[in-house]
Design a protein around this motif. Sequence first.
Motif, PDB file in Angstrom:
ATOM      1  N   VAL A  82      44.424  39.540  34.939  1.00 23.68           N
ATOM      2  CA  VAL A  82      43.828  38.474  34.140  1.00 23.68           C
ATOM      3  C   VAL A  82      42.854  37.664  34.991  1.00 23.68           C
ATOM      4  CG1 VAL A  82      44.293  36.335  32.889  1.00 23.68           C
ATOM      5  CG2 VAL A  82      45.752  38.328  32.521  1.00 23.68           C
ATOM      6  N   MET A  83      43.282  37.295  36.196  1.00 21.86           N
ATOM      7  CA  MET A  83      42.413  36.479  37.047  1.00 21.86           C
ATOM      8  C   MET A  83      41.166  37.246  37.478  1.00 21.86           C
ATOM      9  SD  MET A  83      43.782  33.677  36.795  1.00 21.86           S
ATOM     10  CE  MET A  83      42.442  32.948  37.727  1.00 21.86           C
ATOM     11  N   THR A 141      33.151  35.409  33.942  1.00 24.43           N
ATOM     12  CA  THR A 141      32.414  34.148  34.127  1.00 24.43           C
ATOM     13  C   THR A 141      31.404  34.197  35.252  1.00 24.43           C
ATOM     14  OG1 THR A 141      34.083  33.246  35.634  1.00 24.43           O
ATOM     15  CG2 THR A 141      34.403  32.861  33.264  1.00 24.43           C
ATOM     16  N   GLY A 142      31.545  35.169  36.155  1.00 26.38           N
ATOM     17  CA  GLY A 142      30.682  35.201  37.331  1.00 26.38           C
ATOM     18  C   GLY A 142      31.027  34.137  38.348  1.00 26.38           C
ATOM     19  N   GLN A 143      32.206  33.536  38.198  1.00 21.97           N
ATOM     20  CA  GLN A 143      32.653  32.491  39.112  1.00 21.97           C
ATOM     21  C   GLN A 143      33.608  33.063  40.159  1.00 21.97           C
ATOM     22  OE1 GLN A 143      31.742  28.918  38.839  1.00 21.97           O
ATOM     23  NE2 GLN A 143      30.157  30.070  37.743  1.00 21.97           N
ATOM     24  N   ALA A 144      33.708  32.348  41.281  1.00 22.54           N
ATOM     25  CA  ALA A 144      34.663  32.736  42.317  1.00 22.54           C
ATOM     26  C   ALA A 144      36.086  32.488  41.822  1.00 22.54           C
ATOM     27  CB  ALA A 144      34.403  31.940  43.591  1.00 22.54           C
ATOM     28  N   MET A 145      37.036  33.065  42.522  1.00 27.20           N
ATOM     29  CA  MET A 145      38.442  32.867  42.171  1.00 27.20           C
ATOM     30  C   MET A 145      38.748  31.367  42.156  1.00 27.20           C
ATOM     31  SD  MET A 145      41.233  34.456  41.310  1.00 27.20           S
ATOM     32  CE  MET A 145      40.897  36.165  41.796  1.00 27.20           C
ATOM     33  N   PRO A 146      39.301  30.854  41.072  1.00 25.21           N
ATOM     34  CA  PRO A 146      39.581  29.414  40.990  1.00 25.21           C
ATOM     35  C   PRO A 146      40.647  28.983  41.986  1.00 25.21           C
ATOM     36  CG  PRO A 146      40.468  30.570  39.082  1.00 25.21           C
ATOM     37  CD  PRO A 146      39.637  31.560  39.832  1.00 25.21           C
ATOM     38  N   LEU A 147      40.591  27.707  42.341  1.00 22.16           N
ATOM     39  CA  LEU A 147      41.573  27.187  43.284  1.00 22.16           C
ATOM     40  C   LEU A 147      42.970  27.268  42.682  1.00 22.16           C
ATOM     41  CD1 LEU A 147      41.202  24.198  45.643  1.00 22.16           C
ATOM     42  CD2 LEU A 147      43.249  24.338  44.225  1.00 22.16           C
ATOM     43  N   TYR A 148      43.086  26.975  41.403  1.00 22.07           N
ATOM     44  CA  TYR A 148      44.399  26.987  40.755  1.00 22.07           C
ATOM     45  C   TYR A 148      44.248  27.580  39.361  1.00 22.07           C
ATOM     46  CZ  TYR A 148      42.263  22.912  38.665  1.00 22.07           C
ATOM     47  OH  TYR A 148      41.387  22.076  38.013  1.00 22.07           O
ATOM     48  N   ALA A 149      45.323  28.167  38.867  1.00 24.55           N
ATOM     49  CA  ALA A 149      45.343  28.696  37.508  1.00 24.55           C
ATOM     50  C   ALA A 149      46.784  28.826  37.054  1.00 24.55           C
ATOM     51  CB  ALA A 149      44.649  30.057  37.437  1.00 24.55           C
ATOM     52  N   ARG A 150      46.970  28.691  35.759  1.00 21.88           N
ATOM     53  CA  ARG A 150      48.253  28.980  35.143  1.00 21.88           C
ATOM     54  C   ARG A 150      48.021  30.054  34.092  1.00 21.88           C
ATOM     55  NH1 ARG A 150      49.682  24.748  31.364  1.00 21.88           N
ATOM     56  NH2 ARG A 150      49.156  26.278  29.762  1.00 21.88           N
TER      57      ARG A 150
END
Length: 298
Positions: A236-237, A244-253
């Motif tokens: 999922v991550m 999104t083309g974004q880097a891995m987020p700092l936090y996620a649930r």
Amino acid sequence: MTDSTPRIGIVVTDAYAADDPDHDTPILLAALETRGAPAEAVVWHSTADLAPYDLLVLRSPWDYPDRPDEFQAWLDRAESATRVVNSPALVRWNLDKQYLRDLEFAGIRAVPTQYGRTAADVLAALSAWTDRRVVVKPAVSAGARDTGLFDAADPAALRLAERIIAGGGVAMIQPEVTELSAGGEKALYSIEGRHTHAIAKGALLEAGGGLIGGVYVEHPEPVETTEAERAFAAEVMDAVCATTGQAMPLYARIDIVDSAEFGLVVLEVELIEPALNLHVAPHATDAVVDAILRAAVH
């Protein structure tokens, strides 16, 4: 504190329900202080100057669904002033649960969902699940606001959807997942893409509409996860980043449930302000603090 010590703001709001306090912020502030990087709570809708901060960490701005335009404007202001995590681009994508369509397109299994923009849309969606129960909820919401579990034929299901639409929203209609109604949901936490802990909070919705006990109260308890569940959360991550083309987020649930009918599916990916539940999973605190400190000097 020295001149080289980063100035960190933990983004909160100014009032919380008595039965839904922000447990994480005091823990993070104390842990950062211990690590020699004192931080401070910043109310997101205050007029505070954001430029002096080296990093703003979104933690508990839990009233943003009640003032979405103001929150979007704050994201713009914060982004122009300093670094924000999770990134405003990721937050904007995550604000509307129609992101589930993006994840499904990327190959991630989710609960079958139909989106209603008109009463006709909703009636068609409800008719697809005749003789069973459905969940109706807004595409933009938090804390189970305007969310209900109904028989598909119950007029209350249509009324709730129509109220969501009348308020300018989009109604989501999903079939009931029996394992979810039985409290089988698991929330898996990812810090910089690494699994740290998982929480079960029990069932929340009362059949026929409303919340069990009449109020939104979570009962978080640490829960074990299987290798398959952790692997699915990692998929999922990866899909979030690819989409999104974004880097891995700092936090996620990552909220998941393993169901007999649909298999292992994602219910929601919370990238804005998930309660990390560090008060019941204290071992995860160091991982969160390490990630914040890395982000502050990035």
